[in-house]
Design a protein around this motif. Structure first.
Motif, PDB file in Angstrom:
ATOM      1  N   MET A   1      83.259  21.323  51.466  1.00  0.00           N
ATOM      2  CA  MET A   1      81.956  21.620  52.055  1.00  0.00           C
ATOM      3  C   MET A   1      81.088  20.368  52.026  1.00  0.00           C
ATOM      4  N   SER A   2      80.746  19.824  53.183  1.00  0.00           N
ATOM      5  CA  SER A   2      79.787  18.726  53.257  1.00  0.00           C
ATOM      6  C   SER A   2      78.396  19.323  53.328  1.00  0.00           C
ATOM      7  N   GLY A   3      77.393  18.476  53.252  1.00  0.00           N
ATOM      8  CA  GLY A   3      76.041  19.011  53.263  1.00  0.00           C
ATOM      9  C   GLY A   3      75.025  17.964  53.615  1.00  0.00           C
ATOM     10  N   VAL A   4      73.753  18.319  53.400  1.00  0.00           N
ATOM     11  CA  VAL A   4      72.649  17.434  53.732  1.00  0.00           C
ATOM     12  C   VAL A   4      71.529  17.665  52.730  1.00  0.00           C
ATOM     13  N   ILE A   5      70.804  16.610  52.403  1.00  0.00           N
ATOM     14  CA  ILE A   5      69.611  16.705  51.578  1.00  0.00           C
ATOM     15  C   ILE A   5      68.436  16.293  52.450  1.00  0.00           C
ATOM     16  N   VAL A   6      67.591  17.253  52.771  1.00  0.00           N
ATOM     17  CA  VAL A   6      66.445  17.002  53.640  1.00  0.00           C
ATOM     18  C   VAL A   6      65.246  16.653  52.761  1.00  0.00           C
ATOM     19  N   THR A   7      64.612  15.538  53.057  1.00  0.00           N
ATOM     20  CA  THR A   7      63.470  15.094  52.265  1.00  0.00           C
ATOM     21  C   THR A   7      62.157  15.370  52.990  1.00  0.00           C
ATOM     22  N   ASN A   8      61.141  15.656  52.204  1.00  0.00           N
ATOM     23  CA  ASN A   8      59.770  15.831  52.696  1.00  0.00           C
ATOM     24  C   ASN A   8      59.621  16.845  53.827  1.00  0.00           C
ATOM     25  N   PRO A   9      60.153  18.063  53.682  1.00  0.00           N
ATOM     26  CA  PRO A   9      59.919  19.067  54.728  1.00  0.00           C
ATOM     27  C   PRO A   9      58.460  19.517  54.705  1.00  0.00           C
ATOM     28  N   PRO A  10      57.956  20.014  55.827  1.00  0.00           N
ATOM     29  CA  PRO A  10      56.575  20.523  55.836  1.00  0.00           C
ATOM     30  C   PRO A  10      56.447  21.732  54.909  1.00  0.00           C
ATOM     31  N   LYS A  11      55.260  21.869  54.319  1.00  0.00           N
ATOM     32  CA  LYS A  11      55.022  22.956  53.364  1.00  0.00           C
ATOM     33  C   LYS A  11      53.779  23.741  53.746  1.00  0.00           C
ATOM     34  N   ALA A  12      53.727  24.962  53.276  1.00  0.00           N
ATOM     35  CA  ALA A  12      52.527  25.778  53.467  1.00  0.00           C
ATOM     36  C   ALA A  12      51.325  25.095  52.835  1.00  0.00           C
ATOM     37  N   ASP A  13      50.157  25.346  53.390  1.00  0.00           N
ATOM     38  CA  ASP A  13      48.935  24.744  52.893  1.00  0.00           C
ATOM     39  C   ASP A  13      48.705  25.117  51.430  1.00  0.00           C
ATOM     40  N   ARG A  14      48.399  24.118  50.603  1.00  0.00           N
ATOM     41  CA  ARG A  14      48.229  24.351  49.166  1.00  0.00           C
ATOM     42  C   ARG A  14      47.122  25.371  48.875  1.00  0.00           C
ATOM     43  N   ALA A  15      46.039  25.338  49.641  1.00  0.00           N
ATOM     44  CA  ALA A  15      44.949  26.292  49.422  1.00  0.00           C
ATOM     45  C   ALA A  15      45.412  27.727  49.676  1.00  0.00           C
ATOM     46  N   ASP A  16      46.264  27.930  50.695  1.00  0.00           N
ATOM     47  CA  ASP A  16      46.801  29.264  50.958  1.00  0.00           C
ATOM     48  C   ASP A  16      47.684  29.730  49.807  1.00  0.00           C
ATOM     49  N   VAL A  17      48.491  28.825  49.278  1.00  0.00           N
ATOM     50  CA  VAL A  17      49.368  29.175  48.157  1.00  0.00           C
ATOM     51  C   VAL A  17      48.538  29.612  46.955  1.00  0.00           C
ATOM     52  N   GLU A  18      47.494  28.855  46.637  1.00  0.00           N
ATOM     53  CA  GLU A  18      46.661  29.194  45.482  1.00  0.00           C
ATOM     54  C   GLU A  18      45.946  30.516  45.699  1.00  0.00           C
ATOM     55  N   ALA A  19      45.516  30.777  46.928  1.00  0.00           N
ATOM     56  CA  ALA A  19      44.848  32.045  47.225  1.00  0.00           C
ATOM     57  C   ALA A  19      45.804  33.225  47.076  1.00  0.00           C
ATOM     58  N   LEU A  20      47.040  33.056  47.533  1.00  0.00           N
ATOM     59  CA  LEU A  20      48.021  34.137  47.418  1.00  0.00           C
ATOM     60  C   LEU A  20      48.384  34.411  45.966  1.00  0.00           C
ATOM     61  N   ALA A  21      48.283  33.394  45.128  1.00  0.00           N
ATOM     62  CA  ALA A  21      48.593  33.573  43.710  1.00  0.00           C
ATOM     63  C   ALA A  21      47.637  34.551  43.045  1.00  0.00           C
ATOM     64  N   GLU A  22      46.487  34.812  43.670  1.00  0.00           N
ATOM     65  CA  GLU A  22      45.521  35.758  43.113  1.00  0.00           C
ATOM     66  C   GLU A  22      45.910  37.202  43.379  1.00  0.00           C
ATOM     67  N   HIS A  23      46.880  37.413  44.237  1.00  0.00           N
ATOM     68  CA  HIS A  23      47.292  38.769  44.612  1.00  0.00           C
ATOM     69  C   HIS A  23      48.713  39.045  44.128  1.00  0.00           C
ATOM     70  N   GLY A  24      49.007  40.288  43.847  1.00  0.00           N
ATOM     71  CA  GLY A  24      50.353  40.659  43.422  1.00  0.00           C
ATOM     72  C   GLY A  24      51.310  40.773  44.588  1.00  0.00           C
ATOM     73  N   VAL A  25      52.597  40.776  44.261  1.00  0.00           N
ATOM     74  CA  VAL A  25      53.633  40.910  45.285  1.00  0.00           C
ATOM     75  C   VAL A  25      53.444  42.192  46.082  1.00  0.00           C
ATOM     76  N   ALA A  26      53.166  43.296  45.398  1.00  0.00           N
ATOM     77  CA  ALA A  26      53.025  44.579  46.091  1.00  0.00           C
ATOM     78  C   ALA A  26      51.886  44.536  47.106  1.00  0.00           C
ATOM     79  N   THR A  27      50.772  43.921  46.737  1.00  0.00           N
ATOM     80  CA  THR A  27      49.620  43.849  47.632  1.00  0.00           C
ATOM     81  C   THR A  27      49.922  43.016  48.870  1.00  0.00           C
TER      82      THR A  27
END
Length: 236
Positions: A1-27
């Motif tokens: 099995m060959s493969g690839v290592i992708v560097t620096n992919p785009p990510k979700a906005d950090r502010a959105d991530v922190e905001a979602l951390a305030e809510h539970g998975v169920a919500t």
């Protein structure tokens, strides 16, 4: 099995991530129309922990954790490592030494469709893990795979940079493109739940708040006194 290592992919906005951390998975899951939830077999090795972060993905060969070593290099502050294998595997691909390296890089946790080990040490060091199995079975480092490519864990497709949210109730993935939408929807859901909680505290019934008496009537569910129930022979 060959493969690839992708560097620096785009990510979700950090502010959105922190905001979602305030809510539970169920919500968040409910707020997004009951989408994004990973299989319930992925369970936390700890309790009372909620994390949110951006996915760094590793695709490994079963019984081989070479690509986790490669993925550590691609992980950074605020990430969550997500590990999948090319076919089912419950071996202990991940343990305390990996967690030490990831913790040093600011990684917030691990989600894996495989097994983990050193669970007592993981709890002691406070590194959150959600896995499909716990197993002392060791692994090799012999087969190429990929890092930061789309993977499937718990029946859900996860792309690098997606938001991973995990707590005692399970794990969910919010696609990167929907992170802002998820924040807005989760906030609205939380406000609605708070209003309902206040109503229930005051004694209101869900039957009335949600208009469920009409639903019961429409479905033909009837109220009967105990005497009526017994008289008609239904309680014998």
């Amino acid at each position: 099995m060959s493969g690839v290592i992708v560097t620096n992919p785009p990510k979700a906005d950090r502010a959105d991530v922190e905001a979602l951390a305030e809510h539970g998975v169920a919500t968040v899951h409910e707020a997004l129309g009951r989408t994004g939830l990973l299989d319930s077999r992925l369970r936390p090795v700890q309790q009372g922990v909620r994390v949110a972060g951006t996915a760094v993905t590793a695709l490994c060969w079963p019984g081989d954790n070479l690509m986790i070593h490669a993925a550590v290099e691609q992980c950074g502050e605020g990430d969550i490592l997500v590990v999948a294998t090319t076919s089912p595997c419950t071996d202990g691909l991940f343990g305390e030494l990996f967690a030490t390296a990831l913790q040093r890089r600011g990684v917030r946790g691990l989600v894996t469709g495989t097994g983990v080990r050193d669970t007592a040490e993981l709890r002691e060091m406070g590194f959150p893990v959600w896995s499909a199995a716990v197993s002392a079975q060791g692994t090799v480092k012999a087969t190429g795979g990929s890092v930061n490519v789309p993977v499937v864990v718990g029946g859900r497709s996860i792309h690098p940079g997606d938001v991973i949210l995990a707590d005692d109730d399970g794990v969910m993935c919010v696609p990167r493109a929907r992170s802002a939408e998820a924040v807005s929807a989760a906030a609205a859901r939380t406000a609605k739940e708070e209003a309902t909680r206040a109503a229930f505290t005051e004694g209101q019934l869900g039957l009335d708040r949600y208009g469920l008496r009409e639903t019961l009537a429409r479905l033909g569910v009837r109220y009967r006194t105990h005497e009526e129930y017994v008289r008609d022979g239904a309680g014998s």
